[in-house]
Design an enzyme around this catalytic site. Structure first.
Site: not given
Length: 389
Positions: A131, A366, A369
């Site tokens: 990702s 998170d 990311h």
């Protein structure tokens, strides 16, 4: 290994002083490797050098506050996933958008979307990996779109392949999800991670003109986040093994495929280095007592203080393999410059409402990311520089 015996910001924030010696020496090795590959690959040339300087280290330098940033507005880009769309999902600050990467002894060219399309006319750029590759893919689309907003486009989201086309220029930007690079097959209800087989995944890569690979994060996943049930290596299945051994086996499988299948007169190959996380504040606090528990609430890059993180084992694996390859692969070494950006993660400001991030921001934000606009735009500015300058 246990075999089952089954076959089959305004301040220039320097990142080059007081850094941990391990990071500096490792980064030196990687830049040395990059320069070696530049020598062997006729596609590469130097970025814009400042007067009286003869050497540019693209991946060593400083973060400089710059009010002309960001290079685009998130609200104007059609492809940003909720995971990365921090402004849309309530992030209250915006200073993290105002930093420009300044390499040592040179200046990066500013990304020009129209120029990118002109130079890449009729070609395909494909990001392959996890990702973080998707993070970069969406950033590149946004950067290009901002320079050519009236160009006809087409997007197809799928699994494992998603594509975005700038139709007027016949430029395709693709993302192929392959978090381990190698294949995962189903056998008797089990997901088999085939460390020495890449044939299925690689079918989608052969027609690309520019390929950018990444892997690393998924190799340490366990439990419900693990993407496989057993590993296959040497004809046997394993419940588990040393994860860096497994990763090295897979990266060597990838390297053999590149060496056997890539014509460097037609195809450029990049490998993006490990994207760091910010879950451990001791890595940027220099040992100071802090109430911080992770990246949540961080609003500026790491200051010129001791940064004690060691260089990731995942990049030691990649560096070792790249050194032995016949094909020149451009290592886009974003690890150290990204490690300074503890402020640039989505934290609790993403579209993921299922994990209760906003009710427990210190629990599960998170910090892996990156927000868009944000840090991946710098990755792509470096990518753009490597391609054209």
């Amino acid at each position: 290994m246990a075999s089952l015996s089954i076959k089959s910001k305004s301040v220039s924030i320097s990142i080059i002083i007081l850094l941990d010696f391990t990071i500096l020496s490792s980064s030196y090795m990687l830049v040395h490797h990059l320069q070696k590959n530049d020598h062997n690959n006729h596609h590469h040339s130097h970025p814009i050098l400042q007067a009286n300087n003869s050497q540019c280290s693209l991946f060593m330098g400083s973060w400089v506050h710059d009010d002309s940033y960001p290079l685009y507005q998130g609200s104007s880009c059609p492809v940003i996933d909720p995971d990365f769309n921090c402004q849309m999902y309530g992030r209250p600050d915006s200073d993290y958008l105002k930093y420009r990467w300044k390499p040592a002894n040179c200046e990066l060219p500013r990304f020009n979307g129209l120029e990118f399309l002109e130079r890449m006319k009729g070609k395909t750029v494909m990001f392959v990996g996890d990702s973080l590759g998707r993070n970069q893919w969406e950033s590149l689309i946004c950067l290009t779109w901002s320079g050519a907003p009236r160009v006809a486009t087409q997007v197809v989201r799928g699994y494992p392949l998603s594509t975005f086309k700038f139709l007027d220029y016949d430029v395709t930007m693709s993302y192929y999800k392959a978090q381990y690079l190698v294949d995962i097959d189903s056998d008797g209800g089990q997901r088999v991670l085939k460390l020495e087989d890449i044939s299925e995944n690689s079918r989608a890569w052969t027609a690309a003109d520019v390929l950018s690979f990444n892997t690393g994060h998924w190799w340490s996943h366990t439990g419900n986040t693990q993407g496989w049930d057993v590993m296959e290596s040497g004809g046997s299945l394993y419940r588990d093994m040393d994860r860096m051994v497994a990763m090295e086996t897979a990266v060597r499988t990838w390297a053999r495929w590149v060496d056997s299948n890539i014509d460097t007169t037609k195809t450029r190959v990049f490998f993006q280095s490990f994207s760091p996380t910010h879950y451990n504040p001791s890595e940027w606090s220099g040992g100071a007592i802090t109430t911080t528990k992770n990246c949540y609430g961080e609003r500026e890059p790491v200051s010129a203080s001791v940064f004690s993180a060691v260089y990731p084992d995942e990049m030691k694996v990649v560096d070792a393999v790249l050194r032995e390859m016949q094909t020149p692969v451009y290592l886009l070494d974003i690890t150290t410059l990204s490690a300074m950006r503890k402020d640039a993660h989505p934290s609790i400001y993403s579209g993921d409402t299922s994990t209760g991030q906003k009710s427990n921001p210190n629990g599960i934000p998170d910090c892996t990311h990156w927000c868009l606009p944000g840090l991946p735009d710098t990755w792509n500015q470096l990518f753009y520089t490597a391609l054209f300058f």
